[in-house]
Design an enzyme around this catalytic site. Sequence first.
Site, PDB file in Angstrom:
ATOM      1  N   ASP A   1       3.038 -23.169  15.731  1.00 17.01           N
ATOM      2  CA  ASP A   1       4.111 -22.377  15.133  1.00 17.01           C
ATOM      3  C   ASP A   1       5.243 -23.245  14.569  1.00 17.01           C
ATOM      4  OD1 ASP A   1       5.114 -19.742  14.604  1.00 17.01           O
ATOM      5  OD2 ASP A   1       6.623 -20.056  16.159  1.00 17.01           O
TER       6      ASP A   1
ATOM      7  N   LYS B   1      11.193 -21.865  23.188  1.00 16.94           N
ATOM      8  CA  LYS B   1      11.793 -20.528  23.212  1.00 16.94           C
ATOM      9  C   LYS B   1      12.622 -20.384  24.486  1.00 16.94           C
ATOM     10  CE  LYS B   1       9.122 -18.855  19.849  1.00 16.94           C
ATOM     11  NZ  LYS B   1       9.724 -18.583  18.560  1.00 16.94           N
TER      12      LYS B   1
ATOM     13  N   HIS C   1       7.131 -27.119  10.399  1.00 14.62           N
ATOM     14  CA  HIS C   1       8.553 -27.432  10.232  1.00 14.62           C
ATOM     15  C   HIS C   1       8.922 -28.834  10.755  1.00 14.62           C
ATOM     16  CE1 HIS C   1       8.694 -23.280   9.282  1.00 14.62           C
ATOM     17  NE2 HIS C   1       8.703 -22.836  10.514  1.00 14.62           N
TER      18      HIS C   1
ATOM     19  N   ARG D   1       0.818  -1.225   0.000  1.00 14.64           N
ATOM     20  CA  ARG D   1       0.000   0.000   0.000  1.00 14.64           C
ATOM     21  C   ARG D   1       0.847   1.270   0.000  1.00 14.64           C
ATOM     22  NH1 ARG D   1      -3.254  -1.373   5.244  1.00 14.64           N
ATOM     23  NH2 ARG D   1      -1.071  -1.718   5.716  1.00 14.64           N
TER      24      ARG D   1
HETATM   25  P1  NAP Z   1       4.901  -7.326   7.793  1.00  8.99           P
HETATM   26  O1  NAP Z   1       6.260  -6.848   8.135  1.00  8.99           O
HETATM   27  O2  NAP Z   1       3.747  -6.902   8.642  1.00  8.99           O
HETATM   28  O3  NAP Z   1       4.613  -6.873   6.283  1.00  8.99           O
HETATM   29  C1  NAP Z   1       3.351  -6.959   5.710  1.00  8.99           C
HETATM   30  C2  NAP Z   1       3.414  -6.431   4.315  1.00  8.99           C
HETATM   31  O4  NAP Z   1       2.103  -6.455   3.768  1.00  8.99           O
HETATM   32  C3  NAP Z   1       3.892  -4.994   4.229  1.00  8.99           C
HETATM   33  O5  NAP Z   1       4.696  -4.841   3.084  1.00  8.99           O
HETATM   34  C4  NAP Z   1       2.597  -4.204   4.051  1.00  8.99           C
HETATM   35  O6  NAP Z   1       2.918  -3.038   3.383  1.00  8.99           O
HETATM   36  C5  NAP Z   1       1.803  -5.180   3.208  1.00  8.99           C
HETATM   37  N1  NAP Z   1       0.362  -4.983   3.297  1.00  8.99           N
HETATM   38  C6  NAP Z   1      -0.396  -4.919   4.422  1.00  8.99           C
HETATM   39  N2  NAP Z   1      -1.689  -4.729   4.099  1.00  8.99           N
HETATM   40  C7  NAP Z   1      -1.741  -4.686   2.740  1.00  8.99           C
HETATM   41  C8  NAP Z   1      -2.789  -4.510   1.807  1.00  8.99           C
HETATM   42  N3  NAP Z   1      -4.066  -4.333   2.186  1.00  8.99           N
HETATM   43  N4  NAP Z   1      -2.487  -4.526   0.514  1.00  8.99           N
HETATM   44  C9  NAP Z   1      -1.210  -4.694   0.088  1.00  8.99           C
HETATM   45  N5  NAP Z   1      -0.174  -4.870   0.921  1.00  8.99           N
HETATM   46  C10 NAP Z   1      -0.441  -4.854   2.234  1.00  8.99           C
HETATM   47  O7  NAP Z   1       4.834  -8.919   7.705  1.00  8.99           O
HETATM   48  P2  NAP Z   1       6.035  -9.923   7.393  1.00  8.99           P
HETATM   49  O8  NAP Z   1       6.718 -10.239   8.660  1.00  8.99           O
HETATM   50  O9  NAP Z   1       6.822  -9.412   6.261  1.00  8.99           O
HETATM   51  O10 NAP Z   1       5.229 -11.227   6.997  1.00  8.99           O
HETATM   52  C11 NAP Z   1       4.616 -11.409   5.735  1.00  8.99           C
HETATM   53  C12 NAP Z   1       4.055 -12.835   5.673  1.00  8.99           C
HETATM   54  O11 NAP Z   1       5.137 -13.759   5.811  1.00  8.99           O
HETATM   55  C13 NAP Z   1       3.063 -13.187   6.772  1.00  8.99           C
HETATM   56  O12 NAP Z   1       2.124 -14.107   6.274  1.00  8.99           O
HETATM   57  C14 NAP Z   1       3.942 -13.876   7.810  1.00  8.99           C
HETATM   58  O13 NAP Z   1       3.206 -14.767   8.626  1.00  8.99           O
HETATM   59  C15 NAP Z   1       4.907 -14.624   6.912  1.00  8.99           C
HETATM   60  N6  NAP Z   1       6.188 -14.942   7.527  1.00  8.99           N
HETATM   61  C16 NAP Z   1       7.017 -13.962   7.954  1.00  8.99           C
HETATM   62  C17 NAP Z   1       8.247 -14.300   8.500  1.00  8.99           C
HETATM   63  C18 NAP Z   1       9.224 -13.247   8.953  1.00  8.99           C
HETATM   64  O14 NAP Z   1      10.343 -13.606   9.321  1.00  8.99           O
HETATM   65  N7  NAP Z   1       8.882 -11.978   8.930  1.00  8.99           N
HETATM   66  C19 NAP Z   1       8.620 -15.645   8.625  1.00  8.99           C
HETATM   67  C20 NAP Z   1       7.747 -16.635   8.174  1.00  8.99           C
HETATM   68  C21 NAP Z   1       6.544 -16.269   7.622  1.00  8.99           C
HETATM   69  P3  NAP Z   1       2.038  -1.686   3.411  1.00  8.99           P
HETATM   70  O15 NAP Z   1       1.771  -1.359   4.832  1.00  8.99           O
HETATM   71  O16 NAP Z   1       2.898  -0.713   2.674  1.00  8.99           O
HETATM   72  O17 NAP Z   1       0.803  -2.033   2.656  1.00  8.99           O
END
Ligand code: NAP
EC number: 1.1.1.49
Length: 483
Positions: free
Chosen positions: A234, A330, A239, A51
């Site tokens: 989790d 953890k 995993h 966004r």
């Molecule tokens: P995050 O930091 O909260 O990022 C979410 C992303 O989604 C941001 O780029 C946000 O950008 C975008 N977003 C939110 N609402 C949106 C909308 N309505 N339309 C378009 N884009 C939107 O989350 P994350 O940690 O990167 O995780 C992303 C996914 O990967 C999740 O499903 C999470 O469970 C999974 N995951 C993450 C990790 C990790 O290490 N972080 C590990 C395993 C799995 P804007 O606010 O600019 O829209």
Amino acid sequence: MVSRVIPVDDFDLVIFGATGDLAQRKILPGLFRRFVAGQIPESARIIGAARTDQDDAAFRSEAAKAIVEFGGISADDPRLAQFLELLGYTPIDAKGEGGWTDLKSRIRPGAVHAFYFSVAPALFGDIASRLASHGIADEKSRIVVEKPFGRDLETARALNATLARHFAEEQIYRIDHYLGKETVQNLMAVRFANILFEPLWNSQYVDHVQITVAETVGVAGRGSYYDKSGAIRDMVQNHMMQLLCLIAMEPPYHFDPNAVRDEKLKVIRALQPVEPGDIVRGQYQGDGKSSGYVEDSENPDSRTESYVAMKVCISNWRWQGTPFYLRTGKKLRARTSEIAIVFREPPHSIFDDSGAPKANELVIRLQPNEGMNLKVMIKEPGPGGMRLVQVPLDMSFAEALGADGSDMPDAYERLIMDVIRGNQTLFMRGDEVEAAWAWTDPIIAAWEDSKRRPEPYDAGSSGPEEALRLMHRDNRRWREIRA
Ligand code: NAP
């Protein structure tokens, strides 16, 4: 040994959630590394979407910062500027109609098209349906979805059904980054490309298997999210289940995505329900210096487990009588992930006064220092009679692959390249995920119905005492948790 890099076909990769943590920490630095390795063609396009209202230049500068921070390179590395040329950005709200036409105009006919859903699962359906309704994705496109894939069988089924409305199973890549680890794939190579282990790989020769995923960090910072999940959802359902499958599965007829996944599915279906006495849940305690789980989760009444240990039995000919012990938690003593195959002791010792030979162990380390280690008995060197000593035959993959292992791709890099290649072997199939939830759901339900509280354990320990007893009562011991 230098690893061979085989370039992938020209592609357009759209990363939804490109401004988020995962994209910045893992996906973009990973793609950069593959570019530097020569695997990504210079014609490829990587298009960020989220966004946040920004243009290509702003996204490139944000990506550059992330790659420098998480990719361990200097900001003036000339290869960074070359890589940034591949990047573009389209502001899109997954729930709105704006931006999709611009995105479509960036997708080139003839290239491989992949769409990475690095956003909350609640948005998967919106993105899938808009990719279809705007004519951006076609029957050759691939989508990559992140964990968590549902929080129980019902939600996983609903998610599968949502994606299936727009994409065939062959187009859906469900990521479990554990499957992208070098060691995990080597587990299959060791089992199925050597004559040495497979004949012993059954309950006649394997006493038990231990799978440990230990972390030193707590849940502070994401406590309220984690509190709705817990260690079983989790770590175990995804995993650890995948690791268990790769150890326990029958040899597939071919190293082919569906052949491998068919065999994994058979293992999940053969898992026996876990008896309440065969599972221990724990919660780390505060000690004055560091906070405990209930403080970190901001839920004083929380019954969510930050630790779980369980005995799992597989009802089939190969594994009847060989338990698999799983534990994850953890704030434990060390950060380590490993699988230990503990063989039975020799049936008879010919060595009188040197102590009984110890059981052989094959230890597969996933982190840190990916590698394998086979413990064997030898004669202690030197005079003084026949004394036996157990020594490790060590094989570190990082060392085997390069001077410092720095050219070994990280799990995300490898998996993204597999998406571009169209190889689903290391991705979970929809029926696999559902079967895993079907086994996990009753374990979670039994706990929710009970009034019990998790067992307390000290931060920096090996987990609750009860988990030790889970092993002791079977005359076995956990391996020490150490880095
Ligand atoms: P995050 O930091 O909260 O990022 C979410 C992303 O989604 C941001 O780029 C946000 O950008 C975008 N977003 C939110 N609402 C949106 C909308 N309505 N339309 C378009 N884009 C939107 O989350 P994350 O940690 O990167 O995780 C992303 C996914 O990967 C999740 O499903 C999470 O469970 C999974 N995951 C993450 C990790 C990790 O290490 N972080 C590990 C395993 C799995 P804007 O606010 O600019 O829209």
